[in-house]
Scaffold this active site. Structure first.
Site, PDB file in Angstrom:
ATOM      1  N   SER A 189       1.187  -0.997  -0.427  1.00 28.28           N
ATOM      2  CA  SER A 189      -0.171   0.267   0.013  1.00 28.28           C
ATOM      3  C   SER A 189       1.438   1.737   0.155  1.00 28.28           C
ATOM      4  CB  SER A 189      -0.980  -0.104   1.419  1.00 28.28           C
ATOM      5  OG  SER A 189      -1.153   2.030   1.355  1.00 28.28           O
ATOM      6  N   TYR A 202      -1.769  -1.704  10.389  1.00 28.94           N
ATOM      7  CA  TYR A 202      -1.584  -1.554   8.223  1.00 28.94           C
ATOM      8  C   TYR A 202      -0.332  -0.894   8.260  1.00 28.94           C
ATOM      9  CZ  TYR A 202      -3.847  -1.412   4.046  1.00 28.94           C
ATOM     10  OH  TYR A 202      -4.349  -1.455   2.896  1.00 28.94           O
TER      11      TYR A 202
HETATM   12  C1  LIG Z   1      -0.856  14.577  -4.721  1.00 28.22           C
HETATM   13  C2  LIG Z   1      -0.169  13.718  -2.778  1.00 28.22           C
HETATM   14  C3  LIG Z   1       0.099  14.939  -2.690  1.00 28.22           C
HETATM   15  C4  LIG Z   1       0.026  15.617  -1.938  1.00 28.22           C
HETATM   16  C5  LIG Z   1      -0.094  14.138  -0.323  1.00 28.22           C
HETATM   17  C6  LIG Z   1       0.771  14.769   1.040  1.00 28.22           C
HETATM   18  C7  LIG Z   1      -0.219  14.393   1.951  1.00 28.22           C
HETATM   19  C8  LIG Z   1      -0.190  12.916   2.062  1.00 28.22           C
HETATM   20  C9  LIG Z   1      -1.810  12.813   2.748  1.00 28.22           C
HETATM   21  C10 LIG Z   1      -2.721  11.578   2.170  1.00 28.22           C
HETATM   22  C11 LIG Z   1      -2.393  10.296   2.114  1.00 28.22           C
HETATM   23  C12 LIG Z   1      -2.927  10.453   0.682  1.00 28.22           C
HETATM   24  C13 LIG Z   1      -3.154   8.368   0.894  1.00 28.22           C
HETATM   25  C14 LIG Z   1      -2.831   7.793   1.572  1.00 28.22           C
HETATM   26  C15 LIG Z   1      -1.912   7.145   2.150  1.00 28.22           C
HETATM   27  C16 LIG Z   1      -2.480   5.702   1.258  1.00 28.22           C
HETATM   28  C17 LIG Z   1      -3.624   4.817   1.447  1.00 28.22           C
HETATM   29  C18 LIG Z   1      -3.314   3.645   1.457  1.00 28.22           C
HETATM   30  C19 LIG Z   1      -5.236   3.222   1.872  1.00 28.22           C
HETATM   31  C20 LIG Z   1      -4.721   1.487   2.252  1.00 28.22           C
HETATM   32  O1  LIG Z   1      -4.596   1.185   2.322  1.00 28.22           O
HETATM   33  C21 LIG Z   1      -6.303   1.275   1.941  1.00 28.22           C
HETATM   34  C22 LIG Z   1      -6.844   1.495   3.415  1.00 28.22           C
HETATM   35  O2  LIG Z   1      -6.394   1.120   4.107  1.00 28.22           O
HETATM   36  S1  LIG Z   1      -8.225   2.638   3.643  1.00 28.22           S
HETATM   37  C23 LIG Z   1      -8.555   2.764   5.286  1.00 28.22           C
HETATM   38  C24 LIG Z   1      -9.699   1.643   5.780  1.00 28.22           C
HETATM   39  N1  LIG Z   1     -10.663   2.436   5.113  1.00 28.22           N
HETATM   40  C25 LIG Z   1     -11.350   3.276   6.307  1.00 28.22           C
HETATM   41  O3  LIG Z   1     -10.454   3.717   6.920  1.00 28.22           O
HETATM   42  C26 LIG Z   1     -12.351   3.590   5.619  1.00 28.22           C
HETATM   43  C27 LIG Z   1     -12.623   4.926   5.935  1.00 28.22           C
HETATM   44  N2  LIG Z   1     -14.425   5.678   5.392  1.00 28.22           N
HETATM   45  C28 LIG Z   1     -15.762   5.669   5.321  1.00 28.22           C
HETATM   46  O4  LIG Z   1     -15.676   5.197   6.242  1.00 28.22           O
HETATM   47  C29 LIG Z   1     -16.402   6.007   3.932  1.00 28.22           C
HETATM   48  O5  LIG Z   1     -15.563   6.115   3.156  1.00 28.22           O
HETATM   49  C30 LIG Z   1     -16.042   7.731   5.002  1.00 28.22           C
HETATM   50  C31 LIG Z   1     -17.335   7.441   6.231  1.00 28.22           C
HETATM   51  C32 LIG Z   1     -15.213   8.691   5.083  1.00 28.22           C
HETATM   52  C33 LIG Z   1     -17.443   8.576   3.744  1.00 28.22           C
HETATM   53  O6  LIG Z   1     -18.122   7.515   3.093  1.00 28.22           O
HETATM   54  P1  LIG Z   1     -19.445   8.457   2.488  1.00 28.22           P
HETATM   55  O7  LIG Z   1     -20.201   9.559   3.192  1.00 28.22           O
HETATM   56  O8  LIG Z   1     -19.896   7.368   2.137  1.00 28.22           O
HETATM   57  O9  LIG Z   1     -19.449   9.042   1.566  1.00 28.22           O
HETATM   58  P2  LIG Z   1     -18.711   9.003  -0.096  1.00 28.22           P
HETATM   59  O10 LIG Z   1     -18.239   7.180   0.630  1.00 28.22           O
HETATM   60  O11 LIG Z   1     -19.342   7.972  -0.996  1.00 28.22           O
HETATM   61  O12 LIG Z   1     -17.392   9.519  -0.362  1.00 28.22           O
HETATM   62  C34 LIG Z   1     -17.472  11.179  -0.910  1.00 28.22           C
HETATM   63  C35 LIG Z   1     -16.080  11.764  -0.744  1.00 28.22           C
HETATM   64  O13 LIG Z   1     -14.771  11.331   0.531  1.00 28.22           O
HETATM   65  C36 LIG Z   1     -14.566  10.786  -0.552  1.00 28.22           C
HETATM   66  N3  LIG Z   1     -13.197   9.241   0.786  1.00 28.22           N
HETATM   67  C37 LIG Z   1     -14.275   8.617   0.648  1.00 28.22           C
HETATM   68  N4  LIG Z   1     -13.834   7.941   1.794  1.00 28.22           N
HETATM   69  C38 LIG Z   1     -12.692   8.263   1.507  1.00 28.22           C
HETATM   70  C39 LIG Z   1     -11.266   7.695   2.459  1.00 28.22           C
HETATM   71  N5  LIG Z   1     -11.167   6.962   2.998  1.00 28.22           N
HETATM   72  N6  LIG Z   1     -10.242   8.456   1.830  1.00 28.22           N
HETATM   73  C40 LIG Z   1     -10.192   8.907   1.194  1.00 28.22           C
HETATM   74  N7  LIG Z   1     -11.150   9.720   0.756  1.00 28.22           N
HETATM   75  C41 LIG Z   1     -12.222   9.147   0.913  1.00 28.22           C
HETATM   76  C42 LIG Z   1     -14.490  10.165  -1.750  1.00 28.22           C
HETATM   77  O14 LIG Z   1     -13.577   9.768  -2.647  1.00 28.22           O
HETATM   78  C43 LIG Z   1     -15.627  10.887  -1.948  1.00 28.22           C
HETATM   79  O15 LIG Z   1     -14.825  12.154  -2.489  1.00 28.22           O
HETATM   80  P3  LIG Z   1     -15.902  13.279  -3.564  1.00 28.22           P
HETATM   81  O16 LIG Z   1     -16.174  12.612  -4.710  1.00 28.22           O
HETATM   82  O17 LIG Z   1     -14.533  14.430  -3.824  1.00 28.22           O
HETATM   83  O18 LIG Z   1     -16.806  14.109  -2.618  1.00 28.22           O
HETATM   84  N1  LIG Z   2      -8.534  -0.690  -1.567  1.00 28.19           N
HETATM   85  C1  LIG Z   2      -7.806   0.444  -1.146  1.00 28.19           C
HETATM   86  O1  LIG Z   2      -7.873   0.945  -1.408  1.00 28.19           O
HETATM   87  C2  LIG Z   2      -6.062  -0.314  -0.921  1.00 28.19           C
HETATM   88  C3  LIG Z   2      -6.197  -1.856  -0.831  1.00 28.19           C
HETATM   89  N2  LIG Z   2      -4.882  -2.178  -0.264  1.00 28.19           N
HETATM   90  C4  LIG Z   2      -4.510  -3.365  -0.350  1.00 28.19           C
HETATM   91  O2  LIG Z   2      -5.248  -4.920  -1.669  1.00 28.19           O
HETATM   92  C5  LIG Z   2      -5.875  -5.952  -0.868  1.00 28.19           C
HETATM   93  C6  LIG Z   2      -6.929  -6.002  -1.393  1.00 28.19           C
HETATM   94  O3  LIG Z   2      -7.780  -4.799  -0.686  1.00 28.19           O
HETATM   95  P1  LIG Z   2      -9.078  -4.939  -1.111  1.00 28.19           P
HETATM   96  O4  LIG Z   2      -9.189  -5.119  -3.069  1.00 28.19           O
HETATM   97  O5  LIG Z   2      -9.447  -3.077  -0.989  1.00 28.19           O
HETATM   98  O6  LIG Z   2      -9.693  -5.245   0.232  1.00 28.19           O
HETATM   99  P2  LIG Z   2     -11.606  -5.943  -0.221  1.00 28.19           P
HETATM  100  O7  LIG Z   2     -11.633  -5.767   0.881  1.00 28.19           O
HETATM  101  O8  LIG Z   2     -12.284  -5.526  -1.300  1.00 28.19           O
HETATM  102  O9  LIG Z   2     -11.689  -7.420  -0.731  1.00 28.19           O
HETATM  103  C7  LIG Z   2     -10.987  -8.779   0.391  1.00 28.19           C
HETATM  104  C8  LIG Z   2     -10.634  -9.535  -0.351  1.00 28.19           C
HETATM  105  O10 LIG Z   2     -10.212 -11.021   0.863  1.00 28.19           O
HETATM  106  C9  LIG Z   2     -10.731 -11.561   1.445  1.00 28.19           C
HETATM  107  N3  LIG Z   2     -10.306 -11.723   2.977  1.00 28.19           N
HETATM  108  C10 LIG Z   2     -10.434 -10.761   3.882  1.00 28.19           C
HETATM  109  N4  LIG Z   2     -10.414 -10.866   4.682  1.00 28.19           N
HETATM  110  C11 LIG Z   2      -9.851 -12.317   5.090  1.00 28.19           C
HETATM  111  C12 LIG Z   2      -9.459 -13.634   5.657  1.00 28.19           C
HETATM  112  N5  LIG Z   2      -9.425 -13.400   6.813  1.00 28.19           N
HETATM  113  N6  LIG Z   2      -9.235 -14.351   5.157  1.00 28.19           N
HETATM  114  C13 LIG Z   2      -9.011 -14.676   4.084  1.00 28.19           C
HETATM  115  N7  LIG Z   2      -9.482 -13.878   3.133  1.00 28.19           N
HETATM  116  C14 LIG Z   2     -10.087 -12.470   3.253  1.00 28.19           C
HETATM  117  C15 LIG Z   2     -12.236 -11.383   1.078  1.00 28.19           C
HETATM  118  O11 LIG Z   2     -12.987 -12.413   0.843  1.00 28.19           O
HETATM  119  P3  LIG Z   2     -14.045 -12.617   2.191  1.00 28.19           P
HETATM  120  O12 LIG Z   2     -14.371 -11.537   2.866  1.00 28.19           O
HETATM  121  O13 LIG Z   2     -14.870 -14.124   1.366  1.00 28.19           O
HETATM  122  O14 LIG Z   2     -12.684 -13.870   3.103  1.00 28.19           O
HETATM  123  C16 LIG Z   2     -12.026 -10.132  -0.859  1.00 28.19           C
HETATM  124  O15 LIG Z   2     -12.087 -11.534  -1.606  1.00 28.19           O
HETATM  125  C17 LIG Z   2      -5.269  -5.688   0.257  1.00 28.19           C
HETATM  126  O16 LIG Z   2      -3.967  -6.272   1.111  1.00 28.19           O
HETATM  127  C18 LIG Z   2      -4.710  -3.776   0.923  1.00 28.19           C
HETATM  128  O17 LIG Z   2      -4.496  -4.053   2.220  1.00 28.19           O
HETATM  129  C19 LIG Z   2      -4.133  -1.159  -0.942  1.00 28.19           C
HETATM  130  C20 LIG Z   2      -3.374   0.137  -0.923  1.00 28.19           C
HETATM  131  C21 LIG Z   2      -5.624   1.033  -1.341  1.00 28.19           C
END
Ligand SMILES: CC/C=C\C/C=C\C/C=C\C/C=C\C/C=C\CCCC(=O)CC(=O)SCCNC(=O)CCNC(=O)[C@H](O)C(C)(C)COP(=O)(O)OP(=O)(O)OC[C@H]1O[C@@H](n2cnc3c(N)ncnc32)[C@H](O)[C@@H]1OP(=O)(O)O
Ligand SMILES: NC(=O)C1=CN([C@@H]2O[C@H](COP(=O)(O)OP(=O)(O)OC[C@H]3O[C@@H](n4cnc5c(N)ncnc54)[C@H](OP(=O)(O)O)[C@@H]3O)[C@@H](O)[C@H]2O)C=CC1
Length: 312
Positions: A189, A202
């Site tokens: 990620s 994470y």
């Molecule tokens: C060019 C860059 C230059 C400088 C950057 C400088 C500094 C760096 C700053 C930030 C770093 C940038 C990115 C981060 C790096 C890596 C991220 C990797 C992510 C990853 O690996 C996967 C995860 O772990 S995700 C985290 C776990 N999940 C969550 O935390 C989910 C939390 N979110 C929610 O619960 C909901 O989305 C919500 C409640 C926040 C909003 O939901 P809702 O009201 O339903 O709204 P929408 O879904 O319709 O969205 C509306 C707008 O919000 C934006 N948005 C929603 N969620 C996120 C989010 N998680 N992160 C960012 N933005 C989000 C969405 O795009 C919509 O945007 P607009 O269309 O513009 O309104």
């Molecule tokens: N989405 C994002 O913004 C980003 C995602 N990533 C990385 O990409 C990868 C995929 O993420 P994403 O596609 O968003 O995830 P999703 O939540 O959309 O999908 C997760 C998948 O993993 C399976 N899964 C989840 N938990 C378990 C478990 N305990 N054992 C076996 N299978 C499991 C789910 O199936 P089931 O629930 O049926 O088990 C599903 O197929 C992850 O490693 C995430 O960290 C990295 C950066 C950004």
């Protein structure tokens, strides 16, 4: 006056050196971006590596999209995730759409005792590609001590995000080394490239995946193995809870189509042109500024999540 002149000369060369270094880095990044996404090249994967591809977490989001792209390249696919119903549905879709054989393994990567079963199920398969995709994140960004059920979360996240990558690599790499070919794609990620506060555990697990990938690539590239660390920013999936894709948040299908073009060319990639640009900018920021901005971003998502949760 005389002693100021050598100092000015020294500063001139430091400045010129820095500008030249930055110009070279930016030109190299632009050249690579053009080579990968501009010129394009054939898929770096296919049945010639070994007829089977194994995808962990292959029934949703990014993993499902990798499974589909690999099947499109003619590979047979093994899907591993928890729910047998979802496995049946996705494997049927892939079989019908791409006319390739599929296999499913129901396993929960949060557990440590699943690997004997996976090993038995994979026995005898020539595996050309392993996608270590399975991963879990926070429900929403949160301070370390406020994470609900913290002890259990730590154990689960380490097992799913780290242990699975090491153990699956241990199961699959020996066959690849024996056949002198194979590709391992590890989904890290962007939060593994640079720390992301409020997603602390994470982000740290993803840093592990990035280092692990780089080291294994270096150890085994001479044996014909290519290991890639994939570092996406946000992708619209269930994990990010972003419903509407945008310029910077692609669908998983668009993301993976683009990331596949980098296989064989880049050992570390953000996988998507705009994500690569974001990665380049982020890496150039002073780390104190980056940490401030990412903390601000995390806090704003946290606030929105908690507000929404309170309403419902
Ligand atoms: C060019 C860059 C230059 C400088 C950057 C400088 C500094 C760096 C700053 C930030 C770093 C940038 C990115 C981060 C790096 C890596 C991220 C990797 C992510 C990853 O690996 C996967 C995860 O772990 S995700 C985290 C776990 N999940 C969550 O935390 C989910 C939390 N979110 C929610 O619960 C909901 O989305 C919500 C409640 C926040 C909003 O939901 P809702 O009201 O339903 O709204 P929408 O879904 O319709 O969205 C509306 C707008 O919000 C934006 N948005 C929603 N969620 C996120 C989010 N998680 N992160 C960012 N933005 C989000 C969405 O795009 C919509 O945007 P607009 O269309 O513009 O309104
Ligand atoms: N989405 C994002 O913004 C980003 C995602 N990533 C990385 O990409 C990868 C995929 O993420 P994403 O596609 O968003 O995830 P999703 O939540 O959309 O999908 C997760 C998948 O993993 C399976 N899964 C989840 N938990 C378990 C478990 N305990 N054992 C076996 N299978 C499991 C789910 O199936 P089931 O629930 O049926 O088990 C599903 O197929 C992850 O490693 C995430 O960290 C990295 C950066 C950004």
């Amino acid at each position: 006056m005389e002693s100021a002149l050598p100092a000015a000369g020294f500063l001139y060369w430091v400045g010129a050196g820095t500008v030249a270094y930055l110009a070279l880095r930016i030109s190299y990044s632009l050249f690579m971006a053009f080579r990968v996404w501009g010129l394009g090249h054939g898929p770096g994967v296919g049945p010639e590596l070994g007829e089977w591809a194994v995808v962990t977490g292959g029934t949703d989001g990014i993993g499902k999209s990798y499974a589909e792209e690999l099947a499109k390249c003619g590979m047979k696919v093994v899907l591993i995730s928890r729910s047998q119903d979802k496995l049946n549905e996705v494997s049927r879709e892939i079989r019908e759409k791409f006319k390739v054989e599929t296999k499913t393994i129901a396993a929960d990567f949060a557990s440590e005792d699943i690997y004997d079963k996976i090993k038995t199920s994979l026995e005898g398969l020539k595996i050309g590609v392993l996608v270590n995709n399975v991963g879990i994140s926070y429900e929403y960004p949160e301070y370390f001590l406020e994470i609900p059920d913290l002890d259990n979360t730590i154990k689960k996240m380490l097992n799913v995000n780290i242990l699975s990558v090491c153990k699956m690599t241990h199961l699959v790499l020996p066959g690849m080394v024996e056949r002198s070919k194979g590709v391992i794609l590890n989904i890290s990620s962007a939060s593994g490239m640079n720390p992301f506060p409020l997603l602390t555990i994470y982000s740290a697990t993803k840093g592990f995946v990035d280092f692990f990938s780089q080291c294994i690539h270096e150890e085994y590239k001479s044996k014909g193995i290519f290991v890639q660390s994939v570092l996406p920013f946000f992708v619209a999936t269930k994990m990010s809870k972003i419903r509407k894709p945008s310029l910077t948040v692609p669908t998983s299908e668009a993301y993976v189509k683009s990331a596949m073009k980098t296989v064989g060319l880049k050992t570390r990639t953000n996988g998507y042109p705009i994500h690569s640009l974001m990665g380049t900018i982020v890496c150039m920021l002073p780390s104190s500024l980056y940490l401030k901005l990412s903390m601000y971003r995390g806090k704003s998502i946290r606030a929105r999540y908690l507000k929404k949760a309170k309403k419902n």
